[in-house]
Design a protein around this motif. Structure first.
Motif: not given
Length: 388
Positions: A17-31
Motif C-alpha cells: 500500500i503506497i501513499a503520499g503520507k504515512a497512514a495506518d494499514v490493516s488486513a482482515y481474514r473473512l469467512y
C-alpha cells in the motif's frame, strides 16, 4: 477501476500500500458472512502477524507491506481484505497519492491507483484477495468510510475495547482494559503518534513497567532509481543503526550501540540491551532495544538515536519510524520526517524518569555525528573513531 478483478498465483504474495503520507494499514481474514471469526483475524500495527502466520505486516510507512502466504490460509477463509486509515484527522485526499500493488516473486502483477479528488473519507477498503472455484483472485474495491480504524474494524466484526480512548500527548496514559466483561478478549486499537505539534506523553508511575521494547524500522531496500544509489550496490541494503545513551540515577553513563560492540545488558547496569545488529536488511522487523522496566527506578534518562552507518544520508527516503512498546499500553511512535541530508545522525526521542513516571519526548534533531549530538545534549562522553 473499482470492481476489477484478476487471478493471482496461489503462492506467497506481497501486497503493498503506497501513499503520499504515512497512514495506518490493516488486513482482515473473512469467512462466509464477510466477517472475522475472532481477533486473530485482524493484522495491524498492534498485531503484526495472525495466529497461523498466513498474513503478516512487514513494513509500515509511505510504503506498507503485507506478506500473504496463500498456501497457509485456512480453507474456511474466503477473503483477505486490505484497508487504510488516516492519521491525525487527515482525509484520503490529504495523502496526495494512494495505490495498492500485488507482487509475486518480486514481480509486480497488479497495480490499482485510487482517485484522490474530493476524497473526504478517513478510511478506505482498498482491495481483497478472494477464493473463486479453487483459485485466488484479487479485486480492487476503493470503498470509503467516514470513521477511522475503530468503525472499520467493527464493520468486519472485530470486538474493540469500548473503554479505551486515545491518550492526549500531554496527559497520563492509563493501562489498557484487560478485555470485555464476557471474558472474551477485545482488540486494543490505542496508539499515540508523537508529532512536532504534540511531542510528549507521560506514563504514570508504576513499580514495574515490564519489558520496554524500542523498535527502529525503515525502508530497507532501495527503489530502482534515485534512492541512496551511492550507498546501495550489488543489491546491498541500508544499514541504519539504533542506539541509546543511558544515564542511571547514580550518575553512571553508558553508550548502547553496535558500533564498538557495546550492546549493553538487560539484567544488570545499564538495564538496556540492543538486540543484535541487522546489517543486511533481511530482518524485516528492523532493530530492537530492550529496556528493563522493572529497574526504571534506577534509570534517569534514555536518549534513543539512529545513524546511517554508511553512505550519504537521505532521511526523508529512509521512511524511518521508532515505536515504543510496553505491557498495557498501545504503541507510541514517532517518524523521522525532518532530516537534513548532510547529517547522518538523528536524536529521535528520550525517556526520562520524573519521580518514577516515564516522560517520553519526541526530539527529531539531526547531527553530523556522535560527538556533535553529545555536545548538544551535554552528556560528556569522550569520543574516538570506531567500527563494527
Amino acid at each position: 477501476m473499482a470492481g476489477g478483478n484478476t487471478s493471482v498465483p496461489s503462492s506467497i504474495l506481497k501486497v503493498k500500500i503506497i501513499a503520499g503520507k504515512a497512514a495506518d494499514v490493516s488486513a482482515y481474514r473473512l469467512y462466509d458472512n464477510d466477517k472475522v471469526s475472532g481477533d486473530a483475524d485482524m493484522v495491524f500495527y498492534g498485531q503484526k502477524t495472525n495466529d497461523d502466520g498466513s498474513v503478516s505486516l512487514l513494513e509500515e510507512g509511505l510504503t506498507s507491506v503485507f506478506e500473504v502466504n496463500l498456501p497457509k490460509v485456512k480453507a474456511s477463509v474466503k477473503k483477505i481484505t486490505f484497508a487504510l486509515t488516516c492519521d491525525n484527522h487527515d482525509t484520503i485526499q490529504a495523502l496526495s497519492k494512494l495505490a495498492i500493488q500485488v507482487e509475486c516473486d518480486n514481480e509486480v502483477i497488479i497495480v490499482a491507483n485510487v482517485g484522490m479528488s474530493s476524497r473526504a473519507e478517513a478510511a478506505l477498503i482498498l482491495g481483497e484477495l478472494y477464493r473463486r472455484n479453487d483459485e485466488w483472485k484479487f479485486r480492487f474495491i476503493d470503498q470509503g468510510f467516514n470513521g477511522g480504524l475503530k468503525p472499520l474494524a467493527e464493520h468486519f466484526g472485530i470486538e474493540v475495547n469500548g473503554d479505551e480512548a486515545p491518550v492526549a500527548p500531554s496527559s497520563p496514559a492509563p493501562a489498557s482494559s484487560s478485555g470485555a466483561s464476557s471474558g472474551q478478549s477485545t482488540v486494543n486499537l490505542s496508539k499515540i503518534s508523537l508529532t512536532k505539534e504534540s511531542p510528549r506523553v507521560n506514563l504514570t508511575k508504576k513499580d514495574d513497567f515490564g519489558l520496554i521494547r524500542v523498535n527502529l524500522n525503515w525502508n530497507q531496500k532501495a527503489e530502482s532509481k534515485g534512492f541512496l544509489n551511492n550507498l546501495l550496490s550489488a543489491n546491498k541494503s541500508i544499514d541504519l543503526d539504533l542506539g541509546a545513551f543511558v544515564r542511571l540515577k547514580d550518575g553512571e553513563k553508558w553508550v548502547i550501540q553496535a558500533l564498538g560492540n557495546t550492546f549493553g545488558y538487560f539484567d544488570s547496569e545499564p538495564y538496556a540491551e540492543l538486540q543484535g545488529d541487522d546489517r543486511t536488511g533481511a530482518v524485516t522487523e528492523g532493530e530492537w532495544l530492550h529496556i528493563n522496566g522493572s529497574q526504571w527506578k534506577n534509570i534517569d534518562e534514555v536518549l534513543v538515536f539512529a545513524f546511517i552507518y554508511k553512505g550519504v544520508p537521505n532521511w526523508a527516503q529512509t521512511d524511518g519510524v521508532v515505536t515504543i512498546h510496553m505491557p498495557g499500553q498501545g504503541p507510541i511512535e514517532t517518524r523521522l520526517t525532518e532530516g537534513q541530508n548532510r547529517n547522518g545522525m538523528c536524536a529521535i526521542a528520550r525517556l526520562t524518569n520524573h519521580n518514577g513516571s516515564i516522560n517520553i519526548e519526541r526530539i527529531n534533531q539531526y547531527f553530523s555525528g556522535h560527538k556533535d549530538m553529545d555536545n548538544a545534549f551535554r552528556w560528556g562522553f569522550s569520543w574516538t573513531a570506531g567500527s563494527k
